[in-house]
Design an enzyme around this catalytic site. Sequence first.
Site, PDB file in Angstrom:
ATOM      1  N   TRP A 186       0.863  -1.176   0.000  1.00 25.74           N
ATOM      2  CA  TRP A 186       0.000   0.000   0.000  1.00 25.74           C
ATOM      3  C   TRP A 186       0.907   1.236   0.000  1.00 25.74           C
ATOM      4  O   TRP A 186       1.817   1.329   0.812  1.00 25.74           O
ATOM      5  CB  TRP A 186      -0.914   0.046   1.228  1.00 25.74           C
ATOM      6  CG  TRP A 186      -1.596   1.376   1.335  1.00 25.74           C
ATOM      7  CD1 TRP A 186      -2.653   1.819   0.597  1.00 25.74           C
ATOM      8  CD2 TRP A 186      -1.214   2.476   2.184  1.00 25.74           C
ATOM      9  NE1 TRP A 186      -2.959   3.124   0.933  1.00 25.74           N
ATOM     10  CE2 TRP A 186      -2.093   3.545   1.902  1.00 25.74           C
ATOM     11  CE3 TRP A 186      -0.220   2.656   3.147  1.00 25.74           C
ATOM     12  CZ2 TRP A 186      -2.003   4.778   2.555  1.00 25.74           C
ATOM     13  CZ3 TRP A 186      -0.121   3.881   3.794  1.00 25.74           C
ATOM     14  CH2 TRP A 186      -1.019   4.926   3.499  1.00 25.74           C
ATOM     15  N   GLU A 227      -3.053  -2.972  -2.198  1.00 24.15           N
ATOM     16  CA  GLU A 227      -4.184  -2.361  -1.487  1.00 24.15           C
ATOM     17  C   GLU A 227      -4.507  -0.959  -1.999  1.00 24.15           C
ATOM     18  O   GLU A 227      -3.661  -0.076  -2.018  1.00 24.15           O
ATOM     19  CB  GLU A 227      -3.845  -2.290   0.017  1.00 24.15           C
ATOM     20  CG  GLU A 227      -4.923  -1.660   0.872  1.00 24.15           C
ATOM     21  CD  GLU A 227      -4.509  -1.550   2.336  1.00 24.15           C
ATOM     22  OE1 GLU A 227      -3.324  -1.789   2.648  1.00 24.15           O
ATOM     23  OE2 GLU A 227      -5.371  -1.211   3.163  1.00 24.15           O
ATOM     24  N   LYS A 229      -6.970   2.668  -2.148  1.00 27.22           N
ATOM     25  CA  LYS A 229      -7.592   3.589  -1.197  1.00 27.22           C
ATOM     26  C   LYS A 229      -8.312   4.694  -1.944  1.00 27.22           C
ATOM     27  O   LYS A 229      -7.878   5.099  -3.020  1.00 27.22           O
ATOM     28  CB  LYS A 229      -6.495   4.169  -0.295  1.00 27.22           C
ATOM     29  CG  LYS A 229      -6.992   4.975   0.862  1.00 27.22           C
ATOM     30  CD  LYS A 229      -5.896   5.125   1.893  1.00 27.22           C
ATOM     31  CE  LYS A 229      -6.327   6.050   3.007  1.00 27.22           C
ATOM     32  NZ  LYS A 229      -5.462   5.953   4.169  1.00 27.22           N
ATOM     33  N   ASP A 260      -9.529  -3.051   2.024  1.00 25.23           N
ATOM     34  CA  ASP A 260      -9.566  -2.482   3.371  1.00 25.23           C
ATOM     35  C   ASP A 260     -10.933  -1.839   3.552  1.00 25.23           C
ATOM     36  O   ASP A 260     -11.349  -1.008   2.738  1.00 25.23           O
ATOM     37  CB  ASP A 260      -8.441  -1.449   3.518  1.00 25.23           C
ATOM     38  CG  ASP A 260      -8.359  -0.859   4.919  1.00 25.23           C
ATOM     39  OD1 ASP A 260      -9.387  -0.369   5.418  1.00 25.23           O
ATOM     40  OD2 ASP A 260      -7.267  -0.872   5.508  1.00 25.23           O
ATOM     41  N   HIS A 263     -11.377   1.951   3.160  1.00 25.16           N
ATOM     42  CA  HIS A 263     -10.821   2.627   1.983  1.00 25.16           C
ATOM     43  C   HIS A 263     -11.791   2.919   0.848  1.00 25.16           C
ATOM     44  O   HIS A 263     -11.387   3.097  -0.297  1.00 25.16           O
ATOM     45  CB  HIS A 263      -9.653   1.809   1.427  1.00 25.16           C
ATOM     46  CG  HIS A 263      -8.447   1.885   2.298  1.00 25.16           C
ATOM     47  ND1 HIS A 263      -7.201   1.488   1.901  1.00 25.16           N
ATOM     48  CD2 HIS A 263      -8.303   2.339   3.565  1.00 25.16           C
ATOM     49  CE1 HIS A 263      -6.342   1.683   2.885  1.00 25.16           C
ATOM     50  NE2 HIS A 263      -6.990   2.189   3.903  1.00 25.16           N
ATOM     51  N   HIS A 287      -8.406  -6.348   4.895  1.00 23.75           N
ATOM     52  CA  HIS A 287      -7.999  -5.494   6.016  1.00 23.75           C
ATOM     53  C   HIS A 287      -9.275  -5.046   6.696  1.00 23.75           C
ATOM     54  O   HIS A 287     -10.019  -4.224   6.153  1.00 23.75           O
ATOM     55  CB  HIS A 287      -7.231  -4.268   5.509  1.00 23.75           C
ATOM     56  CG  HIS A 287      -5.757  -4.475   5.464  1.00 23.75           C
ATOM     57  ND1 HIS A 287      -4.861  -3.463   5.215  1.00 23.75           N
ATOM     58  CD2 HIS A 287      -5.008  -5.590   5.665  1.00 23.75           C
ATOM     59  CE1 HIS A 287      -3.627  -3.954   5.254  1.00 23.75           C
ATOM     60  NE2 HIS A 287      -3.686  -5.239   5.514  1.00 23.75           N
ATOM     61  N   ASP A 295     -11.817   7.313   6.507  1.00 25.20           N
ATOM     62  CA  ASP A 295     -10.935   6.188   6.836  1.00 25.20           C
ATOM     63  C   ASP A 295     -10.249   6.440   8.178  1.00 25.20           C
ATOM     64  O   ASP A 295      -9.048   6.660   8.243  1.00 25.20           O
ATOM     65  CB  ASP A 295      -9.897   6.043   5.712  1.00 25.20           C
ATOM     66  CG  ASP A 295      -8.899   4.924   5.989  1.00 25.20           C
ATOM     67  OD1 ASP A 295      -9.315   3.895   6.544  1.00 25.20           O
ATOM     68  OD2 ASP A 295      -7.719   5.087   5.662  1.00 25.20           O
ATOM     69  N   ASP A 297      -9.898   4.519  10.875  1.00 27.89           N
ATOM     70  CA  ASP A 297      -9.219   3.408  11.539  1.00 27.89           C
ATOM     71  C   ASP A 297      -9.616   3.217  12.992  1.00 27.89           C
ATOM     72  O   ASP A 297      -8.773   3.017  13.863  1.00 27.89           O
ATOM     73  CB  ASP A 297      -7.692   3.570  11.400  1.00 27.89           C
ATOM     74  CG  ASP A 297      -7.230   3.212   9.995  1.00 27.89           C
ATOM     75  OD1 ASP A 297      -7.363   2.046   9.609  1.00 27.89           O
ATOM     76  OD2 ASP A 297      -6.753   4.108   9.261  1.00 27.89           O
ATOM     77  N   ASP A 327      -6.807  -4.055  10.593  1.00 27.20           N
ATOM     78  CA  ASP A 327      -6.056  -2.839  10.269  1.00 27.20           C
ATOM     79  C   ASP A 327      -6.771  -1.611  10.800  1.00 27.20           C
ATOM     80  O   ASP A 327      -7.601  -1.010  10.119  1.00 27.20           O
ATOM     81  CB  ASP A 327      -5.851  -2.715   8.752  1.00 27.20           C
ATOM     82  CG  ASP A 327      -5.002  -1.498   8.411  1.00 27.20           C
ATOM     83  OD1 ASP A 327      -4.432  -0.896   9.339  1.00 27.20           O
ATOM     84  OD2 ASP A 327      -4.917  -1.142   7.222  1.00 27.20           O
TER      85      ASP A 327
HETATM   86  C1  RNT Z   1      -3.481   2.742   5.117  1.00 28.16           C
HETATM   87  C2  RNT Z   1      -3.620   1.292   4.768  1.00 28.16           C
HETATM   88  C3  RNT Z   1      -2.483   0.450   5.221  1.00 28.16           C
HETATM   89  C4  RNT Z   1      -2.038   0.914   6.577  1.00 28.16           C
HETATM   90  C5  RNT Z   1      -0.818   0.250   7.068  1.00 28.16           C
HETATM   91  C6  RNT Z   1      -0.319   0.818   8.352  1.00 28.16           C
HETATM   92  O1  RNT Z   1      -4.596   3.467   4.863  1.00 28.16           O
HETATM   93  O2  RNT Z   1      -4.808   0.796   5.288  1.00 28.16           O
HETATM   94  O3  RNT Z   1      -2.819  -0.892   5.199  1.00 28.16           O
HETATM   95  O4  RNT Z   1      -3.046   0.817   7.507  1.00 28.16           O
HETATM   96  O5  RNT Z   1       0.120   0.332   6.067  1.00 28.16           O
HETATM   97 ZN    ZN Z   2      -5.216  -1.377   5.203  1.00 32.68          ZN
END
Ligand code: RNT
Ligand code: ZN
Length: 419
Positions: A186, A227, A229, A260, A263, A287, A295, A297, A327
């Site tokens: 990513w 990955e 986003k 993810d 994302h 993820h 996003d 987290d 994640d």
């Molecule tokens: C970031 C991505 C990626 C990160 C990691 C820490 O938006 O989700 O996977 O969370 O690289």
């Molecule tokens: Zn991720």
Amino acid sequence: MSSNLELAYKLACEKYAEYGVDVAKAVEALNKISLSIHAWQGDDVVGFEDTNHALTGGCQVTGNYPGRARNSEELRQDLDLALSLIPGKHRVNLQGHQVDKMLPGVDRDAFTIENFSGWLDWAKAKGIGMDLAPAFYSHPKLDNGLSLSHPDKGIRDFWVNHGIACRKIGAEFGKALGTPCISNFWAPDGFKDKPADAFAPRQRLAESLDRCFAEAIDPAFERDAVEAKLFGIGTESCTVGSHEFYMLYAPSRNKMLCLDSGHFHPTESIGEKLSAIFTFMDEILLHVSRGVRWDSDHVTTINDELLAIARESVVYGYSDKIHYALDYFDASINRIGAWVIGARSFQMALLIALLEPHCMLWDAEGKFDFTSRLALQETAKSLPWGAVWDYFCASNNVPTGAGYMAAIKDYEKKVLLNR
Ligand code: RNT
Ligand code: ZN
């Protein structure tokens, strides 16, 4: 196991049998699902390089709860506790800057397994698998928000070499631990405002990735995922590695797609995407995260999105082709609590999905009786999965309910507050 707990489990099995669900089979399936626990929840995605360079962005955490792991040894100690409170057997996922030790004059583009030796010894001793993702951020070579897609070849070379180094380290992990290491790519590359040229960076990203993946590595040791986003802080207008970019890149290069859950557009569900993707692909990386408005987290909780991801990933029989990873990163609460709560919530969602009366639902659907299907979907929500979860925890020798908080509070007092 307490007799009350056993009795509740027995009654739950009887109830589920009325719906044609075999509880023992569901429990067995859940036992087989191992999650890749994201080490970066423990150090706020800071990494352990001793270069004093600025964290140049690309990834960031909010909150300053006491006790962040300051080196890999502290992080392993924290992970030991977290893993002991999550039922089942799991893996650990590292970022490319979470080194065990730095070596003189060696930067990210030249890391080797020696930089990660403490992790390897630890994983061997615990008998767990390891995953590793290159960290294309928080480093001065992330210039103007660009890494692999930067117009300067020297900068691209640095990051390509980091990608190559991580794949090789991953292969060493995989070989030594007997389970392939998943290397997830990513890169934060993107633009705050609308770029005048969005095409050239994408061509450069594809070319850099191709260079990272040029060397074939035995999939028994290491496998690659990419990955996408939608946007992030500072990349609101354009992300070079977008969903469309990777949806096409991955199959054209025979790489895994990583989805993810944070994302995409906030109302877009990755649960909904899984059956479409599995029509054409046979291995992916997930993820699992929780976005709140963006996003963000947040720690995963049992919400509709998590239930949908879990449901769509287990009911059609392809769950063994999914690499499940967590994640999220939250530094506003106890970091070990964040791991344990989020992992267990996802496992609960998986259990709910495994206990769904699929056969009855499919039967109603097959008859185009959508009213009965809806009635059953709603009824299934109150089936006694909690009793099965308690049984699952107890049979894995971990606390039931929120019983894990006692160990976390004790550790906070004895260890985290002294950091
Ligand atoms: C970031 C991505 C990626 C990160 C990691 C820490 O938006 O989700 O996977 O969370 O690289
Ligand atoms: Zn991720």
